[in-house]
Structures are given as C-alpha cells and as structure tokens.
Design a protein around this motif. Sequence first.
Motif, PDB file in Angstrom:
ATOM      1  N   HIS A 145      42.100 -60.882 -59.650  1.00  0.00           N
ATOM      2  CA  HIS A 145      41.453 -60.114 -60.928  1.00  0.00           C
ATOM      3  C   HIS A 145      40.362 -59.502 -60.015  1.00  0.00           C
ATOM      4  O   HIS A 145      39.510 -59.857 -59.477  1.00  0.00           O
ATOM      5  N   LEU A 146      40.274 -58.178 -60.524  1.00  0.00           N
ATOM      6  CA  LEU A 146      38.962 -57.361 -60.177  1.00  0.00           C
ATOM      7  C   LEU A 146      37.725 -57.937 -60.794  1.00  0.00           C
ATOM      8  O   LEU A 146      36.758 -57.826 -60.219  1.00  0.00           O
ATOM      9  N   ASP A 147      37.848 -58.564 -61.864  1.00  0.00           N
ATOM     10  CA  ASP A 147      36.900 -59.157 -62.364  1.00  0.00           C
ATOM     11  C   ASP A 147      36.058 -60.210 -61.557  1.00  0.00           C
ATOM     12  O   ASP A 147      35.024 -60.506 -61.780  1.00  0.00           O
ATOM     13  N   ASP A 148      36.796 -60.480 -60.590  1.00  0.00           N
ATOM     14  CA  ASP A 148      36.100 -61.583 -59.640  1.00  0.00           C
ATOM     15  C   ASP A 148      35.511 -60.964 -58.616  1.00  0.00           C
ATOM     16  O   ASP A 148      34.891 -61.777 -57.697  1.00  0.00           O
ATOM     17  N   PHE A 149      35.041 -59.686 -58.718  1.00  0.00           N
ATOM     18  CA  PHE A 149      34.505 -58.943 -57.576  1.00  0.00           C
ATOM     19  C   PHE A 149      33.259 -58.298 -58.364  1.00  0.00           C
ATOM     20  O   PHE A 149      32.779 -57.402 -57.767  1.00  0.00           O
ATOM     21  N   TYR A 150      32.882 -58.859 -59.346  1.00  0.00           N
ATOM     22  CA  TYR A 150      31.329 -58.326 -60.043  1.00  0.00           C
ATOM     23  C   TYR A 150      30.563 -58.744 -59.059  1.00  0.00           C
ATOM     24  O   TYR A 150      30.395 -59.690 -58.526  1.00  0.00           O
ATOM     25  N   LEU A 151      29.553 -57.661 -59.121  1.00  0.00           N
ATOM     26  CA  LEU A 151      28.220 -58.107 -58.628  1.00  0.00           C
ATOM     27  C   LEU A 151      27.499 -59.480 -59.249  1.00  0.00           C
ATOM     28  O   LEU A 151      27.825 -59.860 -60.402  1.00  0.00           O
ATOM     29  N   THR A 152      26.498 -59.963 -58.704  1.00  0.00           N
ATOM     30  CA  THR A 152      25.598 -60.972 -59.502  1.00  0.00           C
ATOM     31  C   THR A 152      25.248 -60.477 -60.841  1.00  0.00           C
ATOM     32  O   THR A 152      25.075 -59.329 -61.112  1.00  0.00           O
ATOM     33  N   ASP A 153      25.107 -61.220 -61.869  1.00  0.00           N
ATOM     34  CA  ASP A 153      24.749 -60.826 -63.210  1.00  0.00           C
ATOM     35  C   ASP A 153      23.513 -59.895 -63.151  1.00  0.00           C
ATOM     36  O   ASP A 153      23.206 -58.893 -63.852  1.00  0.00           O
ATOM     37  N   ALA A 154      22.425 -60.374 -62.409  1.00  0.00           N
ATOM     38  CA  ALA A 154      21.002 -59.602 -62.367  1.00  0.00           C
ATOM     39  C   ALA A 154      21.383 -57.915 -61.741  1.00  0.00           C
ATOM     40  O   ALA A 154      20.425 -57.284 -61.867  1.00  0.00           O
ATOM     41  N   ASP A 155      22.249 -57.921 -60.637  1.00  0.00           N
ATOM     42  CA  ASP A 155      22.611 -56.930 -60.195  1.00  0.00           C
ATOM     43  C   ASP A 155      23.462 -55.562 -60.919  1.00  0.00           C
ATOM     44  O   ASP A 155      23.927 -54.584 -60.544  1.00  0.00           O
ATOM     45  N   ILE A 156      23.972 -56.041 -62.134  1.00  0.00           N
ATOM     46  CA  ILE A 156      24.704 -55.362 -62.958  1.00  0.00           C
ATOM     47  C   ILE A 156      23.835 -54.189 -63.306  1.00  0.00           C
ATOM     48  O   ILE A 156      22.725 -54.380 -63.824  1.00  0.00           O
ATOM     49  N   PRO A 157      24.514 -52.866 -63.030  1.00  0.00           N
ATOM     50  CA  PRO A 157      23.386 -51.895 -63.549  1.00  0.00           C
ATOM     51  C   PRO A 157      23.312 -51.610 -65.097  1.00  0.00           C
ATOM     52  O   PRO A 157      24.039 -52.167 -65.790  1.00  0.00           O
ATOM     53  N   VAL A 158      22.365 -51.212 -65.436  1.00  0.00           N
ATOM     54  CA  VAL A 158      21.804 -50.971 -66.797  1.00  0.00           C
ATOM     55  C   VAL A 158      21.854 -49.372 -67.139  1.00  0.00           C
ATOM     56  O   VAL A 158      21.524 -48.548 -66.713  1.00  0.00           O
ATOM     57  N   VAL A 188      33.183 -65.457 -68.916  1.00  0.00           N
ATOM     58  CA  VAL A 188      32.509 -66.348 -67.956  1.00  0.00           C
ATOM     59  C   VAL A 188      32.190 -65.295 -66.875  1.00  0.00           C
ATOM     60  O   VAL A 188      32.965 -64.346 -66.231  1.00  0.00           O
ATOM     61  N   THR A 189      30.922 -65.245 -66.406  1.00  0.00           N
ATOM     62  CA  THR A 189      30.487 -64.194 -65.196  1.00  0.00           C
ATOM     63  C   THR A 189      30.263 -65.036 -64.045  1.00  0.00           C
ATOM     64  O   THR A 189      30.427 -66.687 -64.089  1.00  0.00           O
ATOM     65  N   LEU A 190      29.615 -64.642 -62.844  1.00  0.00           N
ATOM     66  CA  LEU A 190      29.560 -65.209 -61.671  1.00  0.00           C
ATOM     67  C   LEU A 190      28.287 -66.213 -61.742  1.00  0.00           C
ATOM     68  O   LEU A 190      28.378 -67.221 -61.337  1.00  0.00           O
ATOM     69  N   GLU A 191      27.534 -65.982 -62.647  1.00  0.00           N
ATOM     70  CA  GLU A 191      26.162 -66.907 -62.893  1.00  0.00           C
ATOM     71  C   GLU A 191      26.077 -67.369 -64.430  1.00  0.00           C
ATOM     72  O   GLU A 191      25.250 -68.155 -64.648  1.00  0.00           O
ATOM     73  N   GLY A 192      27.068 -66.977 -65.062  1.00  0.00           N
ATOM     74  CA  GLY A 192      26.688 -67.682 -66.670  1.00  0.00           C
ATOM     75  C   GLY A 192      28.110 -67.206 -67.533  1.00  0.00           C
ATOM     76  O   GLY A 192      29.027 -67.189 -67.279  1.00  0.00           O
ATOM     77  N   PHE A 193      27.612 -66.458 -68.689  1.00  0.00           N
ATOM     78  CA  PHE A 193      28.542 -66.012 -69.790  1.00  0.00           C
ATOM     79  C   PHE A 193      28.086 -64.878 -70.273  1.00  0.00           C
ATOM     80  O   PHE A 193      26.669 -64.521 -70.582  1.00  0.00           O
ATOM     81  N   TRP A 194      28.810 -63.814 -70.651  1.00  0.00           N
ATOM     82  CA  TRP A 194      28.473 -62.422 -71.368  1.00  0.00           C
ATOM     83  C   TRP A 194      29.271 -62.154 -72.488  1.00  0.00           C
ATOM     84  O   TRP A 194      30.473 -62.412 -72.682  1.00  0.00           O
ATOM     85  N   GLU A 195      28.533 -61.878 -73.609  1.00  0.00           N
ATOM     86  CA  GLU A 195      29.006 -61.572 -74.750  1.00  0.00           C
ATOM     87  C   GLU A 195      28.723 -59.974 -75.060  1.00  0.00           C
ATOM     88  O   GLU A 195      27.315 -59.591 -74.793  1.00  0.00           O
ATOM     89  N   ASP A 196      29.652 -59.012 -75.466  1.00  0.00           N
ATOM     90  CA  ASP A 196      29.596 -57.751 -75.650  1.00  0.00           C
ATOM     91  C   ASP A 196      28.291 -57.875 -76.750  1.00  0.00           C
ATOM     92  O   ASP A 196      28.290 -58.284 -77.902  1.00  0.00           O
ATOM     93  N   PRO A 197      27.255 -56.795 -76.267  1.00  0.00           N
ATOM     94  CA  PRO A 197      26.341 -56.692 -77.564  1.00  0.00           C
ATOM     95  C   PRO A 197      26.711 -55.593 -78.682  1.00  0.00           C
ATOM     96  O   PRO A 197      27.759 -54.965 -78.345  1.00  0.00           O
ATOM     97  N   PRO A 198      26.532 -55.499 -79.887  1.00  0.00           N
ATOM     98  CA  PRO A 198      26.649 -54.640 -80.921  1.00  0.00           C
ATOM     99  C   PRO A 198      26.921 -53.167 -80.343  1.00  0.00           C
ATOM    100  O   PRO A 198      26.043 -52.749 -79.713  1.00  0.00           O
ATOM    101  N   GLY A 199      28.254 -52.591 -80.505  1.00  0.00           N
ATOM    102  CA  GLY A 199      28.250 -51.203 -80.200  1.00  0.00           C
ATOM    103  C   GLY A 199      28.644 -50.994 -78.616  1.00  0.00           C
ATOM    104  O   GLY A 199      28.791 -49.764 -78.334  1.00  0.00           O
ATOM    105  N   TYR A 200      29.078 -51.871 -77.835  1.00  0.00           N
ATOM    106  CA  TYR A 200      29.296 -52.122 -76.780  1.00  0.00           C
ATOM    107  C   TYR A 200      30.551 -51.093 -76.380  1.00  0.00           C
ATOM    108  O   TYR A 200      30.506 -50.376 -75.257  1.00  0.00           O
ATOM    109  N   VAL A 201      31.520 -51.449 -77.206  1.00  0.00           N
ATOM    110  CA  VAL A 201      32.714 -50.643 -76.998  1.00  0.00           C
ATOM    111  C   VAL A 201      32.477 -49.137 -76.967  1.00  0.00           C
ATOM    112  O   VAL A 201      32.941 -48.086 -76.032  1.00  0.00           O
ATOM    113  N   ASP A 202      31.771 -48.625 -78.069  1.00  0.00           N
ATOM    114  CA  ASP A 202      31.420 -47.269 -78.219  1.00  0.00           C
ATOM    115  C   ASP A 202      30.579 -46.582 -77.412  1.00  0.00           C
ATOM    116  O   ASP A 202      30.619 -45.358 -76.956  1.00  0.00           O
ATOM    117  N   LYS A 203      29.623 -47.269 -76.858  1.00  0.00           N
ATOM    118  CA  LYS A 203      28.508 -47.020 -75.791  1.00  0.00           C
ATOM    119  C   LYS A 203      28.879 -46.973 -74.433  1.00  0.00           C
ATOM    120  O   LYS A 203      28.396 -46.008 -73.738  1.00  0.00           O
TER     121      LYS A 203
END
Length: 257
Positions: free
Chosen positions: A42-55, A173-188
């Motif tokens: 899975h491509l998702d297995d190659f994410y950066l660490t949670d803290a390094d995901i761009p904002v 499930v992420t490399l270091e925890g768990f991620w839930e999309d914030p409101p409006g994430y699909v549109d933004k």
Amino acid sequence: MSSTSPLSQPVLLVGISGPSSSGKTTLSRLVRDIFPHTSILHLDDFYLTDADIPVKDGIQDWDCVESLHLPDLKNALSFIKENGKSPPDLVSKEDQNSVGEHGVGEKVIEECRERVRRLLEETGWRTPIAIVDGFLLFSNDMAEIRSLFDLRLFLRTSYEIAKRRREARSGYVTLEGFWEDPPGYVDKIVWPNYVKDHAFLFEGRDVEGRLDEKVCEKLDIHGMPREAEESMTKCLLWAISVFEDAVRQATGGKGSS
C-alpha cells in the motif's frame, strides 16, 4: 504492459491507482483472493511521520506527494521486481484500516476464481503478482514510480461518491497514531489535490468526464469503465479481464480463442 515479458521476471508488478475512496484497496484484496500467489503493498505505508506531514491552510495534507517518502517506495518496488516479494522488514499498517463491504456476491467471486484457474491451466502462468494500491501512483510527480509497473489500472469516481465514502470512514491508522479527517477535508484537500494531479488523464482536464484515450494509451494505463463507478462487481469483472489479457499477452496468447 511493460515491454519486458513478465515471464522473464520474478513478478508481475501491478499498480492500482485512483482517487480516495474509489475502491483501490477493496479491488486489490478481491484480486488477491482470486489470483494465487498475489500480494499487496500500500502506498499509505510510505507516509512520512505524523509530525512531518505538510500543513496547508492550517490543515495537515495527507493527500499530496510531499506527504510520502518516495525513496523508500522506489527502493521497495525495486526490491519486489528483483526478488518477487516485498522487503522482509516492511510491515503494513494499512491492513489495520477497515474496508467497507464490497457488495460482490460469492457466486461472482467463485466464477472469477474458476475463470482464472482455467486461464492459468491453459497458459502455464506461474509468475507471482505484486499489487501496489495508492492514490498518486500515476501522477506526473511520480513518473519514475509509474514507469516501474508492468500493468496499470486506474479507478475513477465522481466527487459526490468520493465525498460520501470518505466522510463515512472512521479514520486511519498512521505511522505514529490515528488520523480522522477534520470537517471539510474532502473539499479543502482531497478533491482539489486529486484534480491537480490527475486532470491530465482526462479530456478537457475534466476529472468527471471522459478519460483521454491517447494519454492513457501513451502511459499504458487501463481506465476503469464509467459504468463501474458504483459497482464493485463491474469493477472486478473489468479488472479480471485486464489481468487475463495481460497474462495471455505475456504467454504469447496461449489458450486464447
């Protein structure tokens, strides 16, 4: 398909790509259940660490190429092509994420298994299959990665379907925890990124319109028929046909009518 016959390689490397919630992982798992000696990366297995995901605009952007560790992905794919299996130290976290009900009847799955069984018997195909599923595999930013695949399947879906399916998910499930999309994430984030990275595959750059056959042919990408957007059964039957054609081509058309 790749110009090099998979019969001379230790593995058939397959990329299954498309927008978020288009059914990539579901299809990959169904194919694995039908074709023997098939594995999934899975491509998702190659994410950066949670803290390094761009904002972006105050929100972490998990749906851009900058969120991925591409050198690790390339090394893993090169290892697979050379050895016919995933690196021994690669453990998938993606398999911890749930996938919704696929809606494909057991009768259809059994018919596909029988179809594949006859295909392998007729052609003598024994090459293992390694599937990679991911949302950015065919983007131009990942052209080098894209070129590594022997077979490329592109799934499509509409904005409405993608939004409904994505927002129905509980999280990831992420490399270091768990991620839930914030409101409006699909549109933004999700849909704008998808449009930016895949508009070149469509006529008039309209991602809800027709795929550009010339572009897809040039890149050797098999585009899912539009009528399969909301039917995993139709998507699976299409995918099995693509695999079947690839096997027959690699084996010189043995057993074809």
